[in-house]
Design a protein around this motif. Structure first.
Motif, PDB file in Angstrom:
ATOM      1  N   VAL A  38      31.312  39.175  36.179  1.00  0.00           N
ATOM      2  CA  VAL A  38      32.517  39.258  35.367  1.00  0.00           C
ATOM      3  C   VAL A  38      33.607  39.912  36.212  1.00  0.00           C
ATOM      4  O   VAL A  38      33.482  41.063  36.621  1.00  0.00           O
ATOM      5  N   SER A  40      37.593  41.039  36.581  1.00  0.00           N
ATOM      6  CA  SER A  40      38.773  41.373  35.776  1.00  0.00           C
ATOM      7  C   SER A  40      39.904  41.877  36.667  1.00  0.00           C
ATOM      8  O   SER A  40      39.683  42.224  37.823  1.00  0.00           O
ATOM      9  N   GLY A  41      41.100  41.890  36.100  1.00  0.00           N
ATOM     10  CA  GLY A  41      42.236  42.479  36.793  1.00  0.00           C
ATOM     11  C   GLY A  41      43.120  41.513  37.545  1.00  0.00           C
ATOM     12  O   GLY A  41      43.897  41.937  38.408  1.00  0.00           O
ATOM     13  N   SER A  77      42.767  33.204  31.872  1.00  0.00           N
ATOM     14  CA  SER A  77      43.163  34.556  31.463  1.00  0.00           C
ATOM     15  C   SER A  77      43.080  35.432  32.708  1.00  0.00           C
ATOM     16  O   SER A  77      42.824  34.934  33.797  1.00  0.00           O
ATOM     17  N   THR A  78      43.249  36.724  32.556  1.00  0.00           N
ATOM     18  CA  THR A  78      43.178  37.626  33.710  1.00  0.00           C
ATOM     19  C   THR A  78      41.740  38.008  34.048  1.00  0.00           C
ATOM     20  O   THR A  78      41.502  38.850  34.892  1.00  0.00           O
ATOM     21  N   GLN A  79      40.787  37.366  33.392  1.00  0.00           N
ATOM     22  CA  GLN A  79      39.366  37.617  33.632  1.00  0.00           C
ATOM     23  C   GLN A  79      38.656  36.292  33.867  1.00  0.00           C
ATOM     24  O   GLN A  79      39.050  35.264  33.323  1.00  0.00           O
ATOM     25  N   GLU A  81      34.476  34.546  34.562  1.00  0.00           N
ATOM     26  CA  GLU A  81      33.040  34.778  34.569  1.00  0.00           C
ATOM     27  C   GLU A  81      32.333  33.636  35.285  1.00  0.00           C
ATOM     28  O   GLU A  81      32.773  32.487  35.220  1.00  0.00           O
ATOM     29  N   PRO A 148      29.922  43.601  37.102  1.00  0.00           N
ATOM     30  CA  PRO A 148      31.371  43.675  36.866  1.00  0.00           C
ATOM     31  C   PRO A 148      32.110  43.938  38.174  1.00  0.00           C
ATOM     32  O   PRO A 148      31.664  44.732  38.994  1.00  0.00           O
ATOM     33  N   ARG A 150      36.201  44.534  39.617  1.00  0.00           N
ATOM     34  CA  ARG A 150      37.634  44.696  39.342  1.00  0.00           C
ATOM     35  C   ARG A 150      38.404  44.329  40.619  1.00  0.00           C
ATOM     36  O   ARG A 150      38.097  44.838  41.689  1.00  0.00           O
TER      37      ARG A 150
END
Length: 153
Positions: A38, A40-41, A77-79, A81, A148, A150
């Motif tokens: 995942v 993100s950012g 989106s900003t994420q 997976e 995860p 970032r």
């Protein structure tokens, strides 16, 4: 003849334990543990997230031909997976970059600094240069795992 067969026996067991990976649910993907990544950012919703999985060999980490599998996930989106199916529990590492212009290349500035977002498993620091394999590696058990990450810009 028997000596030749015995000499080759260790090679057969080494190749059987070789790490193989694919995209979860894809034809030919291994039936072993699953690694869910995942990310993100992302600073903007554009291009794709390029997520690369490496195995337990430190010399293969970030090498041009060292990857086990790669996914390019279009950003909505900003994420983002991704799911990798692996052949066996063990040590793995992940490197990610936000390919904002979708050119399938990790772009750099004229000074050689990253022009696109990037990240690594364990949120390994990149103060000066690339992180070491020891700082990005993680253990995957039979039940799989979630990683995860970032992004940094």
């Amino acid at each position: 003849m028997l000596l030749a067969m015995l000499a080759l026996a260790p090679l057969a067991s080494v190749s059987a334990a070789e790490q193989v990976a694919g995209i979860c649910g894809a034809p030919g993907a291994p039936n072993g543990p699953r690694i869910e990544v995942v990310v993100s950012g992302a600073r903007k919703v554009a291009g794709n997230m390029t997520i690369t999985l490496y195995g337990s060999r430190p010399d293969a980490f970030l090498a041009r031909t060292g990857k086990l599998a790669r996914q390019r996930v279009p950003l909505h989106s900003t994420q983002a997976e991704a799911c990798f199916a692996v052949s066996t529990p063990g040590i793995y590492a992940v490197a990610v970059y936000h390919d904002e212009n979708d050119d399938h290349d990790f772009n750099r500035t004229l000074l050689g600094m990253p022009a696109e977002g990037y990240g690594f498993s364990n949120d390994a620091p990149t103060v000066i240069g690339l992180p070491s394999f020891d700082s990005v590696r993680f253990q995957v058990g039979p039940e799989g795992g979630r990683v995860p990450i970032r992004l940094r810009y």
